[in-house]
Design a protein around this motif. Structure first.
Motif, PDB file in Angstrom:
ATOM      1  N   VAL A 121       0.836  -1.233   0.087  1.00  0.00           N
ATOM      2  CA  VAL A 121      -0.033  -0.005  -0.245  1.00  0.00           C
ATOM      3  C   VAL A 121       0.879   1.179   0.025  1.00  0.00           C
ATOM      4  O   VAL A 121       1.922   1.063   0.228  1.00  0.00           O
ATOM      5  N   CYS A 122       0.488   2.482  -0.352  1.00  0.00           N
ATOM      6  CA  CYS A 122       1.078   3.727  -0.242  1.00  0.00           C
ATOM      7  C   CYS A 122       0.420   4.219   1.239  1.00  0.00           C
ATOM      8  O   CYS A 122      -0.798   4.143   1.668  1.00  0.00           O
ATOM      9  N   LEU A 123       1.487   5.075   1.988  1.00  0.00           N
ATOM     10  CA  LEU A 123       1.252   5.846   3.024  1.00  0.00           C
ATOM     11  C   LEU A 123       1.614   6.891   2.760  1.00  0.00           C
ATOM     12  O   LEU A 123       2.747   7.181   2.825  1.00  0.00           O
ATOM     13  N   HIS A 124       0.717   7.847   3.255  1.00  0.00           N
ATOM     14  CA  HIS A 124       1.048   9.349   3.352  1.00  0.00           C
ATOM     15  C   HIS A 124       1.587   9.695   4.634  1.00  0.00           C
ATOM     16  O   HIS A 124       1.286   9.252   5.730  1.00  0.00           O
ATOM     17  N   LYS A 125       2.440  10.795   4.516  1.00  0.00           N
ATOM     18  CA  LYS A 125       2.860  11.389   5.855  1.00  0.00           C
ATOM     19  C   LYS A 125       2.044  11.520   6.853  1.00  0.00           C
ATOM     20  O   LYS A 125       2.241  11.446   8.083  1.00  0.00           O
ATOM     21  N   ASP A 126       0.937  12.313   6.435  1.00  0.00           N
ATOM     22  CA  ASP A 126      -0.142  12.661   7.428  1.00  0.00           C
ATOM     23  C   ASP A 126      -0.759  11.384   7.985  1.00  0.00           C
ATOM     24  O   ASP A 126      -1.402  11.638   8.926  1.00  0.00           O
ATOM     25  N   ASP A 180       6.673  12.753   0.728  1.00  0.00           N
ATOM     26  CA  ASP A 180       5.972  12.633   1.575  1.00  0.00           C
ATOM     27  C   ASP A 180       4.796  11.613   1.757  1.00  0.00           C
ATOM     28  O   ASP A 180       4.052  11.387   2.218  1.00  0.00           O
ATOM     29  N   GLU A 181       5.275  10.550   0.630  1.00  0.00           N
ATOM     30  CA  GLU A 181       4.519   9.248   0.463  1.00  0.00           C
ATOM     31  C   GLU A 181       5.611   8.075   0.291  1.00  0.00           C
ATOM     32  O   GLU A 181       6.568   8.317  -0.499  1.00  0.00           O
ATOM     33  N   VAL A 182       5.243   7.213   1.112  1.00  0.00           N
ATOM     34  CA  VAL A 182       6.054   5.949   0.902  1.00  0.00           C
ATOM     35  C   VAL A 182       5.182   4.523   0.446  1.00  0.00           C
ATOM     36  O   VAL A 182       3.884   4.549   0.465  1.00  0.00           O
ATOM     37  N   VAL A 183       6.005   3.577  -0.102  1.00  0.00           N
ATOM     38  CA  VAL A 183       5.306   2.376  -0.128  1.00  0.00           C
ATOM     39  C   VAL A 183       5.560   1.467   0.671  1.00  0.00           C
ATOM     40  O   VAL A 183       6.881   1.210   0.996  1.00  0.00           O
ATOM     41  N   ILE A 184       4.669   0.939   1.375  1.00  0.00           N
ATOM     42  CA  ILE A 184       4.884  -0.360   2.336  1.00  0.00           C
ATOM     43  C   ILE A 184       4.471  -1.819   1.696  1.00  0.00           C
ATOM     44  O   ILE A 184       3.546  -1.664   1.161  1.00  0.00           O
ATOM     45  N   GLU A 185       5.338  -2.661   1.467  1.00  0.00           N
ATOM     46  CA  GLU A 185       4.848  -3.922   0.707  1.00  0.00           C
ATOM     47  C   GLU A 185       5.582  -5.104   1.559  1.00  0.00           C
ATOM     48  O   GLU A 185       6.362  -5.153   2.478  1.00  0.00           O
ATOM     49  N   ALA A 203       9.654  -0.983  16.040  1.00  0.00           N
ATOM     50  CA  ALA A 203      10.890  -0.007  16.411  1.00  0.00           C
ATOM     51  C   ALA A 203      11.587   0.278  15.123  1.00  0.00           C
ATOM     52  O   ALA A 203      11.768   1.263  14.578  1.00  0.00           O
ATOM     53  N   GLU A 204      11.912  -0.839  14.332  1.00  0.00           N
ATOM     54  CA  GLU A 204      12.483  -0.745  13.228  1.00  0.00           C
ATOM     55  C   GLU A 204      11.579  -0.172  12.142  1.00  0.00           C
ATOM     56  O   GLU A 204      12.077   0.909  11.233  1.00  0.00           O
ATOM     57  N   TYR A 205      10.300  -0.307  12.122  1.00  0.00           N
ATOM     58  CA  TYR A 205       9.198   0.238  11.219  1.00  0.00           C
ATOM     59  C   TYR A 205       9.258   1.809  11.574  1.00  0.00           C
ATOM     60  O   TYR A 205       9.181   2.517  10.387  1.00  0.00           O
ATOM     61  N   GLU A 206       9.170   2.085  12.877  1.00  0.00           N
ATOM     62  CA  GLU A 206       8.884   3.402  13.036  1.00  0.00           C
ATOM     63  C   GLU A 206      10.268   4.423  12.493  1.00  0.00           C
ATOM     64  O   GLU A 206      10.102   5.446  12.005  1.00  0.00           O
ATOM     65  N   THR A 207      11.418   3.762  12.595  1.00  0.00           N
ATOM     66  CA  THR A 207      12.739   4.328  12.246  1.00  0.00           C
ATOM     67  C   THR A 207      12.645   4.345  10.820  1.00  0.00           C
ATOM     68  O   THR A 207      13.126   5.336  10.121  1.00  0.00           O
ATOM     69  N   ALA A 208      12.422   3.226   9.953  1.00  0.00           N
ATOM     70  CA  ALA A 208      12.171   3.326   8.695  1.00  0.00           C
ATOM     71  C   ALA A 208      11.241   4.484   7.938  1.00  0.00           C
ATOM     72  O   ALA A 208      11.629   5.115   7.046  1.00  0.00           O
ATOM     73  N   LEU A 209      10.106   4.411   8.555  1.00  0.00           N
ATOM     74  CA  LEU A 209       9.139   5.560   8.072  1.00  0.00           C
ATOM     75  C   LEU A 209       9.838   7.098   8.474  1.00  0.00           C
ATOM     76  O   LEU A 209       9.763   7.784   7.474  1.00  0.00           O
ATOM     77  N   LYS A 210      10.418   7.270   9.401  1.00  0.00           N
ATOM     78  CA  LYS A 210      10.783   8.478   9.841  1.00  0.00           C
ATOM     79  C   LYS A 210      11.826   8.758   8.607  1.00  0.00           C
ATOM     80  O   LYS A 210      12.057  10.039   8.329  1.00  0.00           O
ATOM     81  N   ASN A 211      12.816   7.918   8.488  1.00  0.00           N
ATOM     82  CA  ASN A 211      13.932   8.181   7.398  1.00  0.00           C
ATOM     83  C   ASN A 211      13.572   8.285   6.146  1.00  0.00           C
ATOM     84  O   ASN A 211      13.904   8.968   5.056  1.00  0.00           O
ATOM     85  N   SER A 212      12.473   7.532   5.494  1.00  0.00           N
ATOM     86  CA  SER A 212      11.933   7.508   4.279  1.00  0.00           C
ATOM     87  C   SER A 212      11.091   8.658   4.162  1.00  0.00           C
ATOM     88  O   SER A 212      11.040   9.174   2.859  1.00  0.00           O
TER      89      SER A 212
END
Length: 351
Positions: free
Chosen positions: A161-166, A215-220, A201-210
């Protein structure tokens, strides 16, 4: 022919582009063309009355090329070093020189060079260029949109899915996913900002860095498997190459650090898997409205399921890059590949 080889730019893949384009420019010069290597962002300050001289200047602009670093380029430092401090993506004399050229060989990677905006600008200005059209570039650059099109077109790809920063606080469970997952910028390249995560914890760090990149990331869903790439030119798929990093996955450092990755071409896989990968490459190429050339990235899991991750519309073009290696395996030498890209680009749009 008079050819501008357009490089550099202002993306995280700037250094890669400079290296690729230097190889292209050198080869075109050896083939007898009047080629000049031009940084699209820095431009080339020169007397406008004598711009035609640029195509025969000693050095041919090659002094701007440098070895690709294993570190990402400092884009803020590059912005600060621009003499005119203009907000324009296009540096001094870029449009003028590209108009004078018989064709502009686009050696850019990522960002404004690969997302269709430059191609659309050239279309409006009547500038001839290599590579896919603006629409295909725009669609393929967006990994979230690419994933949707793949799923609708019968091209197997990891669930995601796509996830927006908001909405970054949204749980994985609410997104319909579970660990391990891959987090990556929606429109990035060279695996910059890509993370394989196994815990909250890794997920939160990855989101922060990406989210530093866009402003949009893909999580798969993470697919454990062998990594491959399959190039395509004028609708014909090339022999696939297997990518074997010594550690981790094919990230930025493993792509550009000497000796970090083994690349086997043609890949040592069965004819059936080879054929299936080539068929999926062609299907993905057409589904994304691409033309001229591109390169697909794949994963092959332990059950021999193939997953197409994305299409690279302007893949690396150093002599050691994946697409030239595949072309060589198909009997196309590097100099012939550069000429073929020019030929097919002219046929696609200008004849």
């Amino acid at each position: 022919m008079k050819i501008i080889v357009l490089a550099g730019g202002l993306s995280t893949e700037r250094d890669v582009s400079l290296s690729s384009s230097a190889g292209i420019c050198n080869t075109l010069l050896e083939n007898g063309h009047d080629a000049f290597l031009l940084d699209v962002y820095m431009g080339f300050p020169y007397d406008k009355e004598h711009l035609e001289e640029v195509f025969t200047l000693p050095g041919h602009g090659l002094e701007i090329a440098k070895t690709v670093s294993t570190d990402e380029p400092d884009l803020e430092a590059i912005k600060a070093s621009r003499p005119d401090q203009s907000a324009s993506f296009l540096g001094p004399n870029v449009i003028e020189l590209c108009k004078m050229a018989d064709i502009t060989f686009i050696g850019l990677h990522g960002g404004e060079g690969e997302n269709g905006k430059l191609q659309a600008t050239f279309d409006l200005l009547g500038i001839r260029y290599t590579g896919p059209d603006s629409l295909g570039c725009a669609v393929a650059m967006d990994k979230g949109l690419t994933k949707q099109i793949f799923l609708q077109s019968g091209v197997d790809t990891p669930d995601g899915v796509c996830l927006h920063k908001d909405a970054k606080e949204t749980s994985l469970e609410a997104l319909g996913l579970s660990f391990p997952v891959v987090v990556k910028p929606c429109s990035g390249g060279s695996s910059i900002g890509v993370y394989i995560v196994n815990s909250q914890a890794e997920y939160e760090t990855a989101l922060k860095n990406s989210f530093k990149y866009e402003d949009e990331v893909v999580i798969e869903t993470y697919i454990k498997g062998r990594e491959f790439a399959c190039g395509i030119i004028d609708g014909v798929a090339l022999p696939p190459v297997e990518i074997i990093p010594k550690t981790g996955f094919f990230d930025y450092a493993n792509k550009y650090q000497a000796g970090a990755t083994q690349e086997v071409c043609p890949a040592k896989i069965s004819e059936e898997i080879t054929s299936r990968m080539q068929e999926l490459t062609i299907k993905a190429f057409h589904a994304l409205k691409l033309n001229v050339y591109s390169r697909a990235d794949f994963l092959l899991d332990e059950n021999e399921n193939l997953y197409c991750l994305e299409m690279n519309t302007l893949p690396g073009m150093t002599a050691a890059s994946l697409l030239p290696k595949e072309a060589k395996a198909a009997g196309i030498e590097y100099d012939e590949l550069c000429e073929l890209i020019i030929k097919k680009s002219l046929e696609a749009r200008y004849q």
